[in-house]
Motif scaffolding. Sequence first.
Motif, PDB file in Angstrom:
ATOM      1  N   PRO A 227       1.013  -1.139  -0.030  1.00 23.25           N
ATOM      2  CA  PRO A 227      -0.085  -0.059   0.076  1.00 23.25           C
ATOM      3  C   PRO A 227       0.788   1.268   0.209  1.00 23.25           C
ATOM      4  O   PRO A 227       1.879   1.072   0.661  1.00 23.25           O
ATOM      5  N   GLY A 228       0.282   2.291  -0.712  1.00 22.78           N
ATOM      6  CA  GLY A 228       1.088   3.489  -0.861  1.00 22.78           C
ATOM      7  C   GLY A 228       0.370   4.714  -0.651  1.00 22.78           C
ATOM      8  O   GLY A 228      -1.034   4.922  -0.397  1.00 22.78           O
ATOM      9  N   PHE A 229       0.909   5.826  -1.364  1.00 22.43           N
ATOM     10  CA  PHE A 229       0.153   7.023  -1.490  1.00 22.43           C
ATOM     11  C   PHE A 229      -0.896   6.968  -2.555  1.00 22.43           C
ATOM     12  O   PHE A 229      -1.890   7.798  -2.302  1.00 22.43           O
ATOM     13  N   LEU A 230      -1.004   6.169  -3.415  1.00 24.22           N
ATOM     14  CA  LEU A 230      -2.137   5.885  -4.206  1.00 24.22           C
ATOM     15  C   LEU A 230      -3.062   4.873  -3.928  1.00 24.22           C
ATOM     16  O   LEU A 230      -2.330   3.610  -3.531  1.00 24.22           O
ATOM     17  N   THR A 231      -4.163   4.997  -3.729  1.00 23.38           N
ATOM     18  CA  THR A 231      -4.899   4.195  -2.665  1.00 23.38           C
ATOM     19  C   THR A 231      -5.950   3.334  -3.594  1.00 23.38           C
ATOM     20  O   THR A 231      -5.953   3.403  -4.621  1.00 23.38           O
ATOM     21  N   LYS A 232      -6.412   2.261  -2.837  1.00 18.01           N
ATOM     22  CA  LYS A 232      -7.513   1.422  -3.367  1.00 18.01           C
ATOM     23  C   LYS A 232      -8.637   2.140  -3.949  1.00 18.01           C
ATOM     24  O   LYS A 232      -9.159   1.753  -4.998  1.00 18.01           O
ATOM     25  N   GLU A 246      -7.886  -5.283  -4.227  1.00 19.72           N
ATOM     26  CA  GLU A 246      -7.654  -5.744  -2.788  1.00 19.72           C
ATOM     27  C   GLU A 246      -6.235  -5.614  -2.486  1.00 19.72           C
ATOM     28  O   GLU A 246      -5.157  -5.580  -3.228  1.00 19.72           O
ATOM     29  N   TYR A 247      -6.118  -5.466  -1.112  1.00 19.06           N
ATOM     30  CA  TYR A 247      -4.749  -5.426  -0.660  1.00 19.06           C
ATOM     31  C   TYR A 247      -4.290  -6.683  -0.201  1.00 19.06           C
ATOM     32  O   TYR A 247      -4.925  -7.603   0.343  1.00 19.06           O
ATOM     33  N   THR A 248      -3.142  -7.178  -0.844  1.00 19.70           N
ATOM     34  CA  THR A 248      -2.608  -8.537  -0.201  1.00 19.70           C
ATOM     35  C   THR A 248      -1.280  -8.378   0.054  1.00 19.70           C
ATOM     36  O   THR A 248      -0.112  -8.710  -0.452  1.00 19.70           O
ATOM     37  N   THR A 249      -1.104  -7.803   1.339  1.00 16.37           N
ATOM     38  CA  THR A 249       0.085  -7.381   1.967  1.00 16.37           C
ATOM     39  C   THR A 249       0.633  -8.312   2.653  1.00 16.37           C
ATOM     40  O   THR A 249       1.929  -8.243   3.376  1.00 16.37           O
ATOM     41  N   LYS A 250       0.176  -9.474   2.988  1.00 16.53           N
ATOM     42  CA  LYS A 250       0.718 -10.327   3.988  1.00 16.53           C
ATOM     43  C   LYS A 250       1.532 -11.513   3.281  1.00 16.53           C
ATOM     44  O   LYS A 250       1.898 -12.660   3.987  1.00 16.53           O
ATOM     45  N   ASN A 251       1.474 -11.619   2.053  1.00 14.84           N
ATOM     46  CA  ASN A 251       2.301 -12.840   1.558  1.00 14.84           C
ATOM     47  C   ASN A 251       3.513 -12.553   0.982  1.00 14.84           C
ATOM     48  O   ASN A 251       3.620 -11.768  -0.019  1.00 14.84           O
ATOM     49  N   PRO A 252       4.578 -12.934   1.624  1.00 15.36           N
ATOM     50  CA  PRO A 252       5.960 -12.821   1.355  1.00 15.36           C
ATOM     51  C   PRO A 252       6.441 -13.300   0.107  1.00 15.36           C
ATOM     52  O   PRO A 252       7.108 -12.932  -0.619  1.00 15.36           O
ATOM     53  N   GLU A 352       0.292   7.655  17.557  1.00 11.61           N
ATOM     54  CA  GLU A 352      -1.246   7.402  17.514  1.00 11.61           C
ATOM     55  C   GLU A 352      -1.888   6.631  16.311  1.00 11.61           C
ATOM     56  O   GLU A 352      -1.395   6.855  15.092  1.00 11.61           O
ATOM     57  N   ARG A 353      -2.681   5.540  16.424  1.00  6.24           N
ATOM     58  CA  ARG A 353      -3.309   5.095  15.566  1.00  6.24           C
ATOM     59  C   ARG A 353      -4.296   5.925  14.424  1.00  6.24           C
ATOM     60  O   ARG A 353      -5.278   6.387  15.299  1.00  6.24           O
ATOM     61  N   LEU A 354      -3.972   6.019  13.364  1.00  9.49           N
ATOM     62  CA  LEU A 354      -4.705   6.723  12.261  1.00  9.49           C
ATOM     63  C   LEU A 354      -5.859   5.769  11.742  1.00  9.49           C
ATOM     64  O   LEU A 354      -5.717   4.603  11.704  1.00  9.49           O
ATOM     65  N   PRO A 355      -6.697   6.211  11.284  1.00 10.16           N
ATOM     66  CA  PRO A 355      -7.975   5.334  10.615  1.00 10.16           C
ATOM     67  C   PRO A 355      -7.334   4.600   9.438  1.00 10.16           C
ATOM     68  O   PRO A 355      -6.638   5.212   8.530  1.00 10.16           O
ATOM     69  N   GLU A 356      -7.625   3.291   9.523  1.00  3.28           N
ATOM     70  CA  GLU A 356      -6.931   2.490   8.060  1.00  3.28           C
ATOM     71  C   GLU A 356      -7.886   2.426   7.037  1.00  3.28           C
ATOM     72  O   GLU A 356      -8.278   1.683   6.318  1.00  3.28           O
ATOM     73  N   GLU A 357      -8.144   3.693   6.534  1.00  2.00           N
ATOM     74  CA  GLU A 357      -8.594   4.069   5.092  1.00  2.00           C
ATOM     75  C   GLU A 357      -7.884   4.838   4.560  1.00  2.00           C
ATOM     76  O   GLU A 357      -7.193   5.623   4.705  1.00  2.00           O
ATOM     77  N   TRP A 358      -8.163   4.858   3.053  1.00  2.95           N
ATOM     78  CA  TRP A 358      -7.556   5.926   2.170  1.00  2.95           C
ATOM     79  C   TRP A 358      -5.879   5.788   2.418  1.00  2.95           C
ATOM     80  O   TRP A 358      -5.589   4.756   2.618  1.00  2.95           O
ATOM     81  N   ILE A 359      -5.264   7.160   2.463  1.00  7.94           N
ATOM     82  CA  ILE A 359      -3.913   7.039   2.660  1.00  7.94           C
ATOM     83  C   ILE A 359      -3.494   6.459   4.069  1.00  7.94           C
ATOM     84  O   ILE A 359      -2.423   5.939   4.183  1.00  7.94           O
TER      85      ILE A 359
END
Length: 373
Positions: A227-232, A246-252, A352-359
């Motif tokens: 995930p990066g600056f350009l979002t889903k 979809e985000y598939t960030t957990k698969n090494p 601080e935890r930020l909302p996990e949406e968009w950026i």
Amino acid sequence: MAVPLYLANRSLTFRDFSRRSKKKEAEQYSNIKLPSEKVYQEAKYLLEAWKLVVFPTETIYGLGADARNDRAVLSIFELKWRPQDNPLITHLWYKEQIKDYATVENEIQQTIIDKLMPGPLTLLLKKKEWTISNRSCPLDYVGIRLPSNAVAQRFLQVAELPVAAPSANISWKPSPTNAQMVYDNLHENVPLIINDWESFAGIESSVMRVVPDEEKKWQLKIQILRPGFLTKEDLEDCFNHEIKVEYTTKNPELSPWMRYKHYSITGHVRIFDKLENIKVLVKEFESENPKIWILLTQELMDWNKEMIKWFKEEWITIIPRWTKANLASCAHSLFDHYHTAEKSWINLLFVERLPEEWIGYGIMNRVKRSAEV
Ligand code: TXA
Ligand code: MG
């Protein structure tokens, strides 16, 4: 000209821009140079001589070499202590160049190129044989990126070669967003650092690929591997029809970078939701007189005036530089805060935890990685 899609709703605050003064500090080093035609020529000669050049992009600063040259690429891995099996992105300056190095296999890939490039994304495309060095990318699919930063574009245009570039930092550290931060990582070990303003985005490009959707047999979907600056959400908006992203960030296996430590600083990083929790954690922290920073949003600060008073009495530094109303601005300053915390010998950094949406998704991805022990 229309505003590029990825820039919609992403304005930085006045405070972000005031941080540009950093540029002055960095000018004292002989390998840090402001962009000029002479400097672009110097960069070209260096790349042709198999040397490395640091250049700014809209995401972060990159450490570049001729992507076709095994030896030049090897020195990137050596200089930044990068594991050899983590492939590099190839940077190009205009779209027509893509076909020289990779094949566009479907309309979804073509739409991404047409509508979102240049911009803060990296698209995996089928690699053409004998073009990019196998040391740079030993896989069948190569990451192609066209930066939108004007200095990066001119640098690539003058260089006239594909540039392999990871972030210009030591592998496990936060990515650099200004020339000083690059210098603090690489010192004089790189002959040229082109010094632009602070990187606009502050977090890296979104790495993505287009694959068949197993659920709907003949259709394609987009997977965001980093995930990066350009979002889903940006990707969904880019198409006239519905598309699965979809985000598939957990698969090494898919995302080689998952295998290694990233974004770490010498002190500990802890994520928090409520300030009360910090009070408990601070009391439990074993070291004597630890140096503690809390990076939080202005909103949380305003709602907890009493608690903030307590922290100040305990000599805890509060950095209220974020606001949930502007996640782009939070991304912009994230790594800079990490770097300053490290330089200031902080023992404990609460984020601080930020909302996990968009950026916020990309930001929290980095913060979580940095908090891993
Ligand atoms: O914003 C950015 O992407 C910056 C600027 C300089 O362009 N570059 C950057 O590069 O962040 P790097 O190497 O630090 O991160 C790129 C990540 C790598 O960790 C790698 O795992 C993944 O992208 N990647 C690169 N090529 C890949 C490929 N062919 N297949 C899968 N993942 C790839
Ligand atoms: Mg990196």
